[in-house]
Design a protein around this motif. Structure first.
Motif, short mmCIF file in Angstrom:
data_model
loop_
_atom_site.label_atom_id
_atom_site.label_comp_id
_atom_site.label_asym_id
_atom_site.label_seq_id
_atom_site.Cartn_x
_atom_site.Cartn_y
_atom_site.Cartn_z
N GLY A 208 24.26 -3.50 -13.33
CA GLY A 208 23.06 -4.32 -13.35
C GLY A 208 22.16 -4.10 -14.53
O GLY A 208 21.17 -4.83 -14.71
N THR A 244 16.58 -4.91 -16.92
CA THR A 244 17.35 -5.61 -15.88
C THR A 244 16.54 -6.72 -15.24
O THR A 244 15.30 -6.67 -15.20
CB THR A 244 17.81 -4.61 -14.80
OG1 THR A 244 18.63 -5.30 -13.84
CG2 THR A 244 16.62 -3.98 -14.09
N ASP A 245 17.25 -7.73 -14.73
CA ASP A 245 16.66 -8.78 -13.89
C ASP A 245 17.13 -8.65 -12.45
O ASP A 245 16.74 -9.45 -11.60
CB ASP A 245 17.04 -10.17 -14.43
CG ASP A 245 16.45 -10.43 -15.80
OD1 ASP A 245 15.32 -9.98 -16.06
OD2 ASP A 245 17.14 -11.09 -16.63
N ASP A 246 17.98 -7.67 -12.18
CA ASP A 246 18.54 -7.45 -10.86
C ASP A 246 17.50 -6.74 -9.99
O ASP A 246 17.04 -5.65 -10.32
CB ASP A 246 19.81 -6.60 -10.97
CG ASP A 246 20.54 -6.44 -9.66
OD1 ASP A 246 19.94 -5.85 -8.74
OD2 ASP A 246 21.70 -6.86 -9.56
N SER A 247 17.14 -7.36 -8.88
CA SER A 247 16.07 -6.81 -8.04
C SER A 247 16.44 -5.45 -7.46
O SER A 247 15.59 -4.56 -7.35
CB SER A 247 15.72 -7.79 -6.91
OG SER A 247 16.86 -8.05 -6.10
N THR A 248 17.70 -5.27 -7.10
CA THR A 248 18.13 -3.99 -6.53
C THR A 248 18.04 -2.89 -7.58
O THR A 248 17.55 -1.78 -7.32
CB THR A 248 19.57 -4.08 -6.01
OG1 THR A 248 19.64 -5.11 -5.00
CG2 THR A 248 20.02 -2.76 -5.42
N THR A 250 16.17 -2.96 -10.23
CA THR A 250 14.76 -2.78 -10.54
C THR A 250 14.11 -1.82 -9.56
O THR A 250 13.33 -0.94 -9.95
CB THR A 250 14.02 -4.14 -10.52
OG1 THR A 250 14.58 -4.99 -11.52
CG2 THR A 250 12.54 -3.95 -10.79
#
Length: 267
Positions: A208, A244-248, A250
């Protein structure tokens, strides 16, 4: 009489300065290989300063054409006139030409570098029907990130073998701490915390992350701290957000920031 500007701040991590200067003195072209934000551009700036040569930098991209590098005819005052591109200016003036992220340029564009990068040190300009000999002092330097580029975006073997390669990595913790103190104007304690956070992120194995935490993003976090943001706010904005743009992912980075960046006040 102009005063020479101060040397760009660069702390060597190995023998890269000696290799660069030896290659330059022997008219050898140079390729810098290493991750984004590890100091390649600053290194070239420091070398140009030490060698007392002007530096012309080109940020390469996939729309970069040969004409963008070499030059083109443009209309001026109702007449057509030739305007040199940055590579041609460097060849004429004996400057160092630095092509940053060279593999982002189209391969048919980078082929123009071949006669410059070998013993000929010449630049053919087909539109003018001439071939320029590089002026004394000219140097060609290119860089790219081999860990980031795809197989389809790699430096051609015919280009590689015309160049001396210098490998870059991230600085050792003590050197990186010094860089943060100097560049971000923060104290050694905060710099050490940011360096430990950066090292922890670099050890992560996750798909991610677009990139690992570079020295550049650590400096940016330090600069935000110097402006009064809390350490955690600064790290979230300058490190976690760009990576990252992945919420998990992040959320995972935010948890790491809470561990590695203690704040005197709660966020």
């Amino acid at each position: 009489m102009s005063v020479k500007p101060p040397r760009p701040y660069y702390v060597p991590v190995g023998n890269e300065e000696q290799v660069f200067k030896a290659a330059y003195r022997q008219n050898l072209s140079i390729v810098l290989k290493g991750p984004t934000g590890c100091g390649k551009t600053r290194f070239v700036e420091a070398m140009a300063h030490d060698l007392d040569r002007p530096l012309i930098t080109v940020a390469c991209h996939d729309d970069l054409t040969t004409a963008d590098l070499v030059g083109r005819f443009l209309l001026h005052g109702g007449e057509t006139e030739w305007v040199d591109g940055p590579l041609t200016r460097a060849v004429r003036d004996g400057a160092i030409c630095y092509l940053d992220e060279v593999v982002e340029a189209r391969q048919d564009t980078t082929v123009v570098l071949h006669p410059l990068a070998d013993h000929r040190r010449q630049l053919p300009i087909e539109r003018l029907g001439i071939t320029l000999d590089a002026a004394p002092g000219f140097g060609l330097v290119v860089s790219y990130n081999p860990g980031y580029q795809s197989v389809l975006k790699d430096l051609k073997d015919s280009t590689r073998q015309r160049m001396v390669a210098i490998d870059f990595g991230f600085p050792t913790p003590d050197v990186e701490e010094k860089i943060l103190v100097n560049e971000a104007r923060i104290d050694h304690e905060r710099a050490a915390e940011l360096v430990r956070l950066g090292q922890a992120i670099r050890r992560l194995e996750t798909g991610g992350l677009r990139e690992v935490a570079s020295t550049r993003v650590l400096i940016a976090a330090g600069q935000l701290i110097a402006e009064g943001l809390s350490a955690r706010e600064a790290a979230r904005a300058a490190i976690a957000g760009p990576l990252t743009d992945d919420s998990t992912v992040t959320r995972g980075l935010a948890e790491m920031i809470d561990v590695y960046m203690p704040d005197s006040t709660a966020d």
